[in-house]
Design a protein around this motif. Sequence first.
Motif, PDB file in Angstrom:
ATOM      1  N   MET A   1      -1.728 -31.723 -18.137  1.00 36.28           N
ATOM      2  CA  MET A   1      -2.050 -30.539 -17.339  1.00 36.28           C
ATOM      3  C   MET A   1      -2.986 -29.577 -18.089  1.00 36.28           C
ATOM      4  N   ASN A   2      -3.003 -29.721 -19.419  1.00 40.32           N
ATOM      5  CA  ASN A   2      -4.100 -29.159 -20.215  1.00 40.32           C
ATOM      6  C   ASN A   2      -4.222 -27.636 -20.096  1.00 40.32           C
ATOM      7  N   MET A   3      -3.098 -26.962 -19.980  1.00 36.31           N
ATOM      8  CA  MET A   3      -3.120 -25.544 -19.659  1.00 36.31           C
ATOM      9  C   MET A   3      -2.763 -24.690 -20.879  1.00 36.31           C
ATOM     10  N   PRO A   4      -3.665 -23.793 -21.336  1.00 37.71           N
ATOM     11  CA  PRO A   4      -3.278 -22.875 -22.414  1.00 37.71           C
ATOM     12  C   PRO A   4      -2.188 -21.922 -21.897  1.00 37.71           C
ATOM     13  N   PRO A   5      -1.091 -21.729 -22.639  1.00 37.71           N
ATOM     14  CA  PRO A   5       0.027 -20.922 -22.140  1.00 37.71           C
ATOM     15  C   PRO A   5      -0.377 -19.516 -21.672  1.00 37.71           C
ATOM     16  N   GLU A   6      -1.282 -18.864 -22.427  1.00 30.69           N
ATOM     17  CA  GLU A   6      -1.654 -17.485 -22.043  1.00 30.69           C
ATOM     18  C   GLU A   6      -2.343 -17.500 -20.673  1.00 30.69           C
ATOM     19  N   GLU A   7      -3.173 -18.513 -20.454  1.00 34.43           N
ATOM     20  CA  GLU A   7      -3.890 -18.619 -19.175  1.00 34.43           C
ATOM     21  C   GLU A   7      -2.895 -18.869 -18.036  1.00 34.43           C
TER      22      GLU A   7
ATOM     23  N   LYS B   1      11.730 -36.774 -28.658  1.00 37.61           N
ATOM     24  CA  LYS B   1      10.879 -35.728 -29.255  1.00 37.61           C
ATOM     25  C   LYS B   1      11.227 -34.331 -28.755  1.00 37.61           C
ATOM     26  N   PHE B   2      11.975 -34.216 -27.636  1.00 40.99           N
ATOM     27  CA  PHE B   2      12.290 -32.905 -27.063  1.00 40.99           C
ATOM     28  C   PHE B   2      13.749 -32.535 -27.292  1.00 40.99           C
ATOM     29  N   ARG B   3      13.977 -31.280 -27.640  1.00 43.91           N
ATOM     30  CA  ARG B   3      15.350 -30.778 -27.804  1.00 43.91           C
ATOM     31  C   ARG B   3      15.621 -29.743 -26.721  1.00 43.91           C
ATOM     32  N   GLY B   4      16.458 -30.074 -25.758  1.00 42.62           N
ATOM     33  CA  GLY B   4      16.780 -29.147 -24.673  1.00 42.62           C
ATOM     34  C   GLY B   4      15.829 -29.328 -23.504  1.00 42.62           C
ATOM     35  N   LEU B   5      16.370 -29.370 -22.304  1.00 40.79           N
ATOM     36  CA  LEU B   5      15.537 -29.576 -21.113  1.00 40.79           C
ATOM     37  C   LEU B   5      14.490 -28.469 -20.963  1.00 40.79           C
ATOM     38  N   GLU B   6      14.869 -27.241 -21.333  1.00 40.35           N
ATOM     39  CA  GLU B   6      13.946 -26.107 -21.194  1.00 40.35           C
ATOM     40  C   GLU B   6      12.660 -26.331 -21.987  1.00 40.35           C
ATOM     41  N   THR B   7      12.759 -27.006 -23.117  1.00 41.85           N
ATOM     42  CA  THR B   7      11.581 -27.143 -23.984  1.00 41.85           C
ATOM     43  C   THR B   7      10.647 -28.272 -23.554  1.00 41.85           C
ATOM     44  N   VAL B   8      11.111 -29.145 -22.650  1.00 39.39           N
ATOM     45  CA  VAL B   8      10.315 -30.341 -22.332  1.00 39.39           C
ATOM     46  C   VAL B   8       8.995 -29.977 -21.670  1.00 39.39           C
ATOM     47  N   ALA B   9       9.038 -28.997 -20.740  1.00 41.20           N
ATOM     48  CA  ALA B   9       7.856 -28.708 -19.918  1.00 41.20           C
ATOM     49  C   ALA B   9       6.641 -28.327 -20.750  1.00 41.20           C
ATOM     50  N   ARG B  10       6.879 -27.724 -21.923  1.00 43.15           N
ATOM     51  CA  ARG B  10       5.782 -27.225 -22.739  1.00 43.15           C
ATOM     52  C   ARG B  10       4.732 -28.309 -23.020  1.00 43.15           C
ATOM     53  N   LEU B  11       5.177 -29.520 -23.284  1.00 36.39           N
ATOM     54  CA  LEU B  11       4.210 -30.558 -23.660  1.00 36.39           C
ATOM     55  C   LEU B  11       3.325 -31.002 -22.485  1.00 36.39           C
ATOM     56  N   PRO B  12       3.909 -31.445 -21.342  1.00 35.99           N
ATOM     57  CA  PRO B  12       3.016 -31.825 -20.239  1.00 35.99           C
ATOM     58  C   PRO B  12       2.121 -30.679 -19.772  1.00 35.99           C
ATOM     59  N   LEU B  13       2.643 -29.452 -19.820  1.00 37.08           N
ATOM     60  CA  LEU B  13       1.838 -28.320 -19.355  1.00 37.08           C
ATOM     61  C   LEU B  13       0.610 -28.108 -20.232  1.00 37.08           C
ATOM     62  N   THR B  14       0.775 -28.257 -21.542  1.00 39.19           N
ATOM     63  CA  THR B  14      -0.311 -27.879 -22.449  1.00 39.19           C
ATOM     64  C   THR B  14      -1.139 -29.059 -22.943  1.00 39.19           C
ATOM     65  N   ALA B  15      -0.618 -30.285 -22.847  1.00 42.89           N
ATOM     66  CA  ALA B  15      -1.295 -31.428 -23.464  1.00 42.89           C
ATOM     67  C   ALA B  15      -2.652 -31.696 -22.819  1.00 42.89           C
TER      68      ALA B  15
ATOM     69  N   GLU C   1       8.507 -18.593 -21.314  1.00 40.16           N
ATOM     70  CA  GLU C   1       9.906 -19.005 -21.418  1.00 40.16           C
ATOM     71  C   GLU C   1      10.571 -19.034 -20.034  1.00 40.16           C
ATOM     72  N   ARG C   2      10.245 -18.063 -19.205  1.00 41.34           N
ATOM     73  CA  ARG C   2      10.848 -18.017 -17.867  1.00 41.34           C
ATOM     74  C   ARG C   2      10.329 -19.138 -16.985  1.00 41.34           C
ATOM     75  N   ILE C   3       9.066 -19.490 -17.147  1.00 42.58           N
ATOM     76  CA  ILE C   3       8.527 -20.646 -16.408  1.00 42.58           C
ATOM     77  C   ILE C   3       9.350 -21.882 -16.776  1.00 42.58           C
ATOM     78  N   GLU C   4       9.602 -22.033 -18.059  1.00 40.03           N
ATOM     79  CA  GLU C   4      10.352 -23.204 -18.533  1.00 40.03           C
ATOM     80  C   GLU C   4      11.795 -23.172 -18.038  1.00 40.03           C
ATOM     81  N   GLN C   5      12.400 -21.977 -18.043  1.00 36.35           N
ATOM     82  CA  GLN C   5      13.797 -21.875 -17.591  1.00 36.35           C
ATOM     83  C   GLN C   5      13.921 -22.181 -16.096  1.00 36.35           C
TER      84      GLN C   5
END
Length: 352
Positions: free
Chosen positions: A141-147, A123-137, A179-183
């Motif tokens: 971790m249930n974290m809104p990106p802006e927060e 489901k993920f394309r590129g290692l950089e993009t993977v973190a987005r799901l666990p962080l926000t799901a 994006e920098r957090i993910e990188q």
Amino acid sequence: MAWKIVGGAAALLLIVLGGLAVATNGEPDRTAAFAEYRRPLAIPFPDDNPFQAAKAELGRTLFFEPALSRDGDRTCATCHIPGKDWTDSNPRALRNDGGVMDFRTPTLLNIAWIETIFGWDGKFRGLETVARLPLTASGNMNMPPEEMVRRLSTDPNYVAAFAKAFPEPVAEGGPVTQERIEQALATFQRLIVSGPAPFDRWVEGDVHALNPAAKRGFDLFNGKANCAACHSGWNFTDGSFHDVGVAGEGALGRGKFFPNSTALRHAFKTPTLRNVARRPPYMHDGSLATLAEVVDLYDRGGIDRPSRSRDIRPLHLSAREKADLIAFMESLDDNGAEGPAYQPIGPEPPRP
Ligand code: HEC
Ligand code: HEC
């Protein structure tokens, strides 16, 4: 008549070659096979997120940062536990509400060598993009990106660390961005490398590094048992997706995204086998508790259905052959060697 002579000559040649293939120490010549298994000399970093020491160091801090979860109750290491080969021992990952997820936590070992497609079902394309799901799901971790950005931006240590890791000026706002957090997280994860195992010493020429059972297991792995068809190369994965006959009918795997493909139905990503003996349970759903159960599954040929890989079929292994395969997989253990992810990070990309 003529072809009989040629046939006879060919048979003679085969006998001669067969004789040559046995090296003087009485073992088969495995030079060609070994060439496929040499450890790499450098960690690959992508051009659009190259190695940078301050970025890797920041990624390490973020990987263990509870403030990245909304309730401060989780980090990446809650599930990808360093002391457990960057996975956990749960059959399926635990949600934060007491439930379980669809998948087992995969190890992050040697993630730098996985190209492009991540996750059991891709489901993920590129290692950089993977973190987005666990962080926000929610459930994780249930974290809104802006927060998340806001929280780190109010911490002077993080503001300084981001400014150092990403010296380029930003168009607007502070140096902390999603994006920098993910990188940074991805750069750190590329340092998670399994250390040299007895198998590697054997490949490099130490004939005593493996016991006879493990050596026979290697020959089976590359021969009769056909494991290397998918668990290929030094990291023991082709990075691709196959139905090996594990999943129940409901688990579509890669087929979820390719509903018209028979071959991708129930197909999951081939996992690395590095350190595999010490990180049960196994498979995308943690449904097999031991390596013996895994080998039994392959021996049976898994569930026979149209999507099952053509490389999977009943193997008819003897009890000794099964034990040999397990002995071989045990030889892939690095005995807890602490790779670059544990070391101080210098200006040059660390060696794997
Ligand atoms: C609840 C436990 C849990 C937490 C917390 C978690 N992960 Fe995961 N991780 C998983 C599971 C389960 C998968 C498999 C997901 C899938 O295949 O859909 C996964 C997959 C991955 C993968 C893909 C591995 C592969 O072989 O394809 C990476 C990379 C990863 N996680 C990194 C992270 C990072 C970075 C964090 C923190 C931001 C994190 N994970 C937090 C459980 C977790
Ligand atoms: C057709 C490709 C293919 C072949 C051939 C194959 N495997 Fe696998 N292997 C996979 C895939 C894909 C998975 C994950 C399946 C899943 O989770 O549903 C897997 C999972 C495993 C696991 C579990 C690893 C983990 O971390 O969960 C082990 C151990 C393993 N295989 C060993 C072997 C051995 C030993 C052989 C030979 C007898 C073999 N494999 C043959 C593709 C293959």
